[in-house]
Design a protein around this motif. Structure first.
Motif, PDB file in Angstrom:
ATOM      1  N   PRO A  29      22.211  -8.636  -3.459  1.00  0.00           N
ATOM      2  CA  PRO A  29      21.998  -8.061  -4.794  1.00  0.00           C
ATOM      3  C   PRO A  29      21.504  -9.225  -5.772  1.00  0.00           C
ATOM      4  CG  PRO A  29      24.289  -7.762  -3.697  1.00  0.00           C
ATOM      5  CD  PRO A  29      23.443  -8.510  -2.801  1.00  0.00           C
ATOM      6  N   GLY A  30      20.449  -8.848  -6.553  1.00  0.00           N
ATOM      7  CA  GLY A  30      19.835  -9.889  -7.326  1.00  0.00           C
ATOM      8  C   GLY A  30      18.357 -10.184  -7.058  1.00  0.00           C
ATOM      9  N   THR A  31      18.331  -9.877  -5.671  1.00  0.00           N
ATOM     10  CA  THR A  31      16.758 -10.199  -5.152  1.00  0.00           C
ATOM     11  C   THR A  31      16.031  -8.961  -5.046  1.00  0.00           C
ATOM     12  OG1 THR A  31      17.539  -9.887  -2.819  1.00  0.00           O
ATOM     13  CG2 THR A  31      17.807 -12.150  -4.067  1.00  0.00           C
ATOM     14  N   GLU A  32      16.527  -7.881  -5.313  1.00  0.00           N
ATOM     15  CA  GLU A  32      15.993  -6.585  -4.981  1.00  0.00           C
ATOM     16  C   GLU A  32      14.516  -6.325  -5.814  1.00  0.00           C
ATOM     17  OE1 GLU A  32      18.735  -6.703  -7.034  1.00  0.00           O
ATOM     18  OE2 GLU A  32      18.845  -5.192  -8.351  1.00  0.00           O
ATOM     19  N   LEU A  33      14.591  -6.693  -7.107  1.00  0.00           N
ATOM     20  CA  LEU A  33      13.178  -6.521  -7.486  1.00  0.00           C
ATOM     21  C   LEU A  33      12.038  -7.153  -7.079  1.00  0.00           C
ATOM     22  CD1 LEU A  33      14.338  -5.773 -11.174  1.00  0.00           C
ATOM     23  CD2 LEU A  33      13.938  -4.191  -9.592  1.00  0.00           C
ATOM     24  N   ASP A  34      12.499  -8.514  -6.598  1.00  0.00           N
ATOM     25  CA  ASP A  34      11.191  -9.262  -6.032  1.00  0.00           C
ATOM     26  C   ASP A  34      10.916  -8.463  -4.660  1.00  0.00           C
ATOM     27  OD1 ASP A  34      11.491 -11.114  -7.879  1.00  0.00           O
ATOM     28  OD2 ASP A  34      12.947 -12.502  -6.745  1.00  0.00           O
ATOM     29  N   TRP A  35      11.855  -8.064  -3.829  1.00  0.00           N
ATOM     30  CA  TRP A  35      11.638  -7.487  -2.572  1.00  0.00           C
ATOM     31  C   TRP A  35      10.894  -6.117  -2.873  1.00  0.00           C
ATOM     32  CZ3 TRP A  35      11.098  -9.580   1.803  1.00  0.00           C
ATOM     33  CH2 TRP A  35      11.930 -10.809   1.987  1.00  0.00           C
ATOM     34  N   PHE A  36      11.312  -5.455  -3.943  1.00  0.00           N
ATOM     35  CA  PHE A  36      10.548  -4.319  -4.291  1.00  0.00           C
ATOM     36  C   PHE A  36       9.102  -4.493  -4.618  1.00  0.00           C
ATOM     37  CE2 PHE A  36       9.024  -1.380  -7.964  1.00  0.00           C
ATOM     38  CZ  PHE A  36       9.236  -0.200  -7.363  1.00  0.00           C
ATOM     39  N   ALA A  37       8.539  -5.582  -5.336  1.00  0.00           N
ATOM     40  CA  ALA A  37       7.424  -6.158  -5.617  1.00  0.00           C
ATOM     41  C   ALA A  37       6.450  -6.227  -4.472  1.00  0.00           C
ATOM     42  CB  ALA A  37       7.186  -7.294  -6.647  1.00  0.00           C
ATOM     43  N   LYS A  38       7.278  -7.003  -3.359  1.00  0.00           N
ATOM     44  CA  LYS A  38       6.643  -7.324  -2.250  1.00  0.00           C
ATOM     45  C   LYS A  38       6.289  -6.098  -1.400  1.00  0.00           C
ATOM     46  CE  LYS A  38       7.030 -10.683   1.583  1.00  0.00           C
ATOM     47  NZ  LYS A  38       6.761  -9.699   2.681  1.00  0.00           N
ATOM     48  N   TRP A  39       7.612  -5.183  -1.265  1.00  0.00           N
ATOM     49  CA  TRP A  39       7.170  -4.017  -0.535  1.00  0.00           C
ATOM     50  C   TRP A  39       5.824  -3.150  -0.906  1.00  0.00           C
ATOM     51  CZ3 TRP A  39       7.425  -3.728   4.336  1.00  0.00           C
ATOM     52  CH2 TRP A  39       8.297  -4.288   4.950  1.00  0.00           C
ATOM     53  N   LYS A  40       5.894  -3.082  -2.282  1.00  0.00           N
ATOM     54  CA  LYS A  40       4.809  -2.357  -3.067  1.00  0.00           C
ATOM     55  C   LYS A  40       3.464  -2.861  -2.491  1.00  0.00           C
ATOM     56  CE  LYS A  40       4.321  -1.547  -7.510  1.00  0.00           C
ATOM     57  NZ  LYS A  40       4.478  -1.396  -8.976  1.00  0.00           N
ATOM     58  N   GLU A  41       3.275  -4.362  -2.492  1.00  0.00           N
ATOM     59  CA  GLU A  41       2.010  -4.974  -2.142  1.00  0.00           C
ATOM     60  C   GLU A  41       1.753  -4.690  -0.687  1.00  0.00           C
ATOM     61  OE1 GLU A  41       0.361  -9.378  -1.844  1.00  0.00           O
ATOM     62  OE2 GLU A  41       2.237  -9.175  -2.663  1.00  0.00           O
ATOM     63  N   THR A  42       2.798  -4.847   0.170  1.00  0.00           N
ATOM     64  CA  THR A  42       2.645  -4.734   1.473  1.00  0.00           C
ATOM     65  C   THR A  42       2.121  -3.351   2.099  1.00  0.00           C
ATOM     66  OG1 THR A  42       4.525  -6.270   1.796  1.00  0.00           O
ATOM     67  CG2 THR A  42       3.707  -4.802   3.727  1.00  0.00           C
ATOM     68  N   ARG A  43       2.896  -2.367   1.382  1.00  0.00           N
ATOM     69  CA  ARG A  43       2.634  -0.894   1.686  1.00  0.00           C
ATOM     70  C   ARG A  43       1.125  -0.691   1.401  1.00  0.00           C
ATOM     71  NH1 ARG A  43       3.543   0.499   5.644  1.00  0.00           N
ATOM     72  NH2 ARG A  43       3.351   2.694   5.014  1.00  0.00           N
ATOM     73  N   LEU A  44       0.845  -0.870   0.031  1.00  0.00           N
ATOM     74  CA  LEU A  44      -0.571  -0.661  -0.490  1.00  0.00           C
ATOM     75  C   LEU A  44      -1.680  -1.306   0.486  1.00  0.00           C
ATOM     76  CD1 LEU A  44      -2.173   0.929  -2.533  1.00  0.00           C
ATOM     77  CD2 LEU A  44      -2.439  -1.311  -4.094  1.00  0.00           C
ATOM     78  N   LYS A  45      -1.366  -2.569   1.061  1.00  0.00           N
ATOM     79  CA  LYS A  45      -2.377  -3.140   2.011  1.00  0.00           C
ATOM     80  C   LYS A  45      -2.441  -2.118   3.057  1.00  0.00           C
ATOM     81  CE  LYS A  45      -2.419  -7.868   1.411  1.00  0.00           C
ATOM     82  NZ  LYS A  45      -1.649  -9.167   1.821  1.00  0.00           N
ATOM     83  N   TRP A  46      -1.321  -1.786   3.586  1.00  0.00           N
ATOM     84  CA  TRP A  46      -1.374  -1.015   4.940  1.00  0.00           C
ATOM     85  C   TRP A  46      -2.175   0.424   4.815  1.00  0.00           C
ATOM     86  CZ3 TRP A  46       0.230   4.233   6.218  1.00  0.00           C
ATOM     87  CH2 TRP A  46       0.533   4.586   7.303  1.00  0.00           C
ATOM     88  N   HIS A  47      -2.230   1.030   3.459  1.00  0.00           N
ATOM     89  CA  HIS A  47      -2.853   2.209   3.240  1.00  0.00           C
ATOM     90  C   HIS A  47      -4.408   1.636   3.166  1.00  0.00           C
ATOM     91  CE1 HIS A  47      -0.030   5.149   2.657  1.00  0.00           C
ATOM     92  NE2 HIS A  47       0.809   4.268   1.790  1.00  0.00           N
ATOM     93  N   LYS A  48      -4.700   0.636   2.330  1.00  0.00           N
ATOM     94  CA  LYS A  48      -5.980   0.577   2.116  1.00  0.00           C
ATOM     95  C   LYS A  48      -6.691  -0.253   3.486  1.00  0.00           C
ATOM     96  CE  LYS A  48      -6.003  -0.698  -2.798  1.00  0.00           C
ATOM     97  NZ  LYS A  48      -6.035  -1.693  -3.895  1.00  0.00           N
ATOM     98  N   ALA A  49      -6.149  -0.763   4.378  1.00  0.00           N
ATOM     99  CA  ALA A  49      -6.615  -1.148   5.635  1.00  0.00           C
ATOM    100  C   ALA A  49      -7.279  -0.116   6.662  1.00  0.00           C
ATOM    101  CB  ALA A  49      -5.537  -2.088   6.611  1.00  0.00           C
ATOM    102  N   LEU A  50      -7.040   0.940   6.297  1.00  0.00           N
ATOM    103  CA  LEU A  50      -7.602   2.144   6.821  1.00  0.00           C
ATOM    104  C   LEU A  50      -9.140   2.334   6.725  1.00  0.00           C
ATOM    105  CD1 LEU A  50      -4.614   4.740   7.110  1.00  0.00           C
ATOM    106  CD2 LEU A  50      -5.543   3.450   8.803  1.00  0.00           C
ATOM    107  N   GLY A  51      -9.550   1.916   5.288  1.00  0.00           N
ATOM    108  CA  GLY A  51     -10.926   1.854   4.954  1.00  0.00           C
ATOM    109  C   GLY A  51     -11.331   3.234   4.485  1.00  0.00           C
ATOM    110  N   LEU A  52     -10.355   3.893   3.751  1.00  0.00           N
ATOM    111  CA  LEU A  52     -10.986   5.382   3.472  1.00  0.00           C
ATOM    112  C   LEU A  52     -11.415   5.091   1.746  1.00  0.00           C
ATOM    113  CD1 LEU A  52      -7.616   7.295   4.334  1.00  0.00           C
ATOM    114  CD2 LEU A  52     -10.067   7.220   5.409  1.00  0.00           C
ATOM    115  N   GLY A  53     -11.156   3.849   1.182  1.00  0.00           N
ATOM    116  CA  GLY A  53     -11.735   3.570   0.053  1.00  0.00           C
ATOM    117  C   GLY A  53     -10.931   3.110  -1.027  1.00  0.00           C
ATOM    118  N   ASP A  54     -10.723   1.806  -1.330  1.00  0.00           N
ATOM    119  CA  ASP A  54      -9.598   1.296  -2.319  1.00  0.00           C
ATOM    120  C   ASP A  54      -9.314   2.064  -3.367  1.00  0.00           C
ATOM    121  OD1 ASP A  54      -9.713  -0.618  -0.316  1.00  0.00           O
ATOM    122  OD2 ASP A  54      -9.940  -2.120  -1.655  1.00  0.00           O
TER     123      ASP A  54
END
Ligand code: ATP
Length: 515
Positions: free
Chosen positions: A276-301
């Protein structure tokens, strides 16, 4: 818009014609919002699931998977809040008798304001050419400002109505905005009512008092109730995640968008347990990680964007969606939520069991906080099909329909085509397949002209075609043809594996996730 609808219609028929997606129970005229995956669809879907699964559990040492049952103890859905609050506001048009989600009608109205503004900007950009200053135009043009003010006012009012669960106000917004039913064209609306989306059935025989059980509306609860089992048996330390892929069921009110909104669908969810207390940092990190996963497919950023929630669910302290530009506008494909300790605490309360985490470093025990990433397999499938479907006009004036699928996800990786059905060419083609089939999904095709065969493979997104001809018998070389460029090259059969391996490997996608 009409053009986009046209593209969507073509995509739906393409999915059927080429064995990707069929309506369920088609010979009985179908079943609303239920679909089956065909011979190519299931391959693409399995590849997509593997891309997600491996990105979670292979690339992250602290993420493990489970596979929990669809049926669960009914109290789970009481504890999670689904029995009392998993509702959508519905409204009917009295003339067409069509049913809509009241919140979606208003969201569409907001999108209309955005469209109007964007059109003004596009027009001005064309008019002013290179000297165009978009920011200045947006902040000074009277027509844009007028639309923007209307949009902002609607947005504020809508967010408040949702947050207050004020159904009358929601209806009033629809009336005030003069929103019409797209079928009847009228504004003859009923009241707005809440509708629970869970399916239920009975477990056990009725004579001994059957129990009402639910078909799970999300896979996440299977993770929460197994959290302690996994933590203990896997000796997991915070932070760690549990991933799961599985079916979920929702009795959706409106089901008219193909596999975008289904009553039976599949989810890929990962719950990440943190201090508890670290969740918003992890939220930001997973947001970024997941967007990268999508963009890696090359359908157009440019086809992706975040959309922060106006109304936070009762359990969340931050939430965003990753939206993809579908032929019918930007739509949610994945939700990322900071779910606090709501679910685990609630299960602790309802089950009476202690599900705290003992932190060996601080000596404290606490209920972890959770970041969830939740993506629909079917929606993701649709986004990939929509992003890959192309109609290209070739130099000779012909049109080719091609799916430029990311090679790792393509249902078939290699088609092997003998030029003619005789002279030992089919046999050589079979030998090539026999050698490569352990590594790549291959397809043999000897029917029709080579041109037609290429088109069939383009239409299902096969990245490589190999043609075997008479010269192949003499020097063991073949012509390899690349789907996207349509270029052809003469190469030794012995090099095929190496040419393909790198390009169709998931590694090519995964490497982009680390950057
Ligand atoms: P929506 O607002 O579109 O109904 P949601 O916000 O209720 O979606 P979540 O509960 O966050 O959706 O579910 C997570 C993901 O599951 C969504 O991003 C979507 O990809 C998928 N999903 C949800 N409902 C459906 C459905 N009826 N059919 C297909 N996929 C779905």
């Amino acid at each position: 818009m009409a053009q986009q609808e046209d593209v969507f219609k073509k995509l739906v028929s393409h999915c059927k014609e080429y064995g990707f997606v069929f309506p369920s129970s088609e010979i009985y005229d179908g079943l609303g919002a239920v679909y089956d995956y065909g011979q190519n669809g299931v391959e693409l879907k399995n590849n997509l699931k593997k891309y997600w699964w491996d990105a979670m559990v292979l690339l992250n040492e602290n993420v493990v998977g489970i596979d929990s049952a669809i049926f669960m103890h009914p109290t789970i859905w009481k504890a999670s809040g689904h029995v009392d609050a998993f509702n959508d506001p519905l409204i009917d048009n009295k003339d067409s008798k069509k049913r809509y989600r009241a919140d979606v009608l208003v969201e569409d109205q907001l999108a209309k304001y955005d469209d109007k503004i964007n059109k003004e900007v596009e027009k001005a950009a064309k008019r002013f050419g290179e000297s165009f200053d978009e920011a200045q135009f947006r902040s000074t043009n009277t027509r844009v400002l007028e639309q923007q003010a209307k949009r902002d006012a609607l947005h504020t009012r809508f967010a408040k109505a949702l947050n207050d669960s004020d159904l009358e106000e929601l209806r009033q917004i629809i009336i005030d905005e003069e929103i019409v039913c797209p079928i009847s064209g009228t504004r003859n609306w009923t009241e707005v009512r809440q509708f629970n989306l869970m399916f239920s059935t009975e477990m056990g025989s009725t004579s001994d008092g059957a129990m009402k059980v639910y078909l799970r509306p999300e896979t996440a609860q299977g993770i929460f109730v197994n959290y302690l089992n996994v933590q203990k048996t896997g000796r997991m330390k915070l932070p760690f995640g549990i991933a799961q892929i599985g079916k979920a069921f929702r009795n959706e009110i409106v089901a008219r968008q193909f596999i975008f909104r289904m009553r039976e669908f599949e989810q890929m969810e990962m719950q990440f347990f943190v201090k508890p207390g670290t969740e918003l940092d992890w939220f930001a990190k997973w947001k970024e990680t997941r967007l990268k996963w999508h963009k890696a497919l090359g359908l157009g950023d440019q086809k992706y964007r975040f959309h922060d929630h106006d109304k936070l669910a009762h359990y969340a302290n931050a939430a965003t969606d990753i939206e993809f530009e579908m032929p019918f506008g930007f739509k949610e494909v994945e939700g990322i939520h900071s779910r606090t300790d709501f679910d685990l605490s609630s299960h602790e309360k309802f089950s009476g069991k202690n599900i705290r985490y003992f932190d060996p470093e601080s000596g404290e025990s606490y209920v972890p906080y959770v970041i969830e990433t939740s993506i629909g397999v079917d929606r993701m499938f649709l986004s990939i099909m929509a992003g890959s479907y192309k109609e290209e006009v070739l130099e000779n004036g012909e049109t080719r329909v091609v799916l430029t699928l990311p090679p790792a996800l393509a249902p078939v990786k290699l088609a092997v085509l003998p030029l003619v059905k005789k002279d030992g060419l089919p046999e050589l083609a079979r030998t090539i397949i026999d050698d490569l089939k352990f590594d790549f999904k291959c397809q043999y095709d000897e029917k029709d002209s080579i041109g037609k065969r290429y088109r069939r493979q383009d239409a299902i997104g096969t990245p490589f075609c190999v043609t075997v001809d008479h010269q192949s018998l003499e020097d063991q070389t073949v012509t390899i043809r690349f789907r996207d460029s349509m270029e052809q090259e003469r190469v030794p059969v012995s090099q095929l594996r190496a040419i393909m391996a790198e390009r169709v490997s998931y590694k090519t996608l995964f490497k982009q996730l680390n950057g």
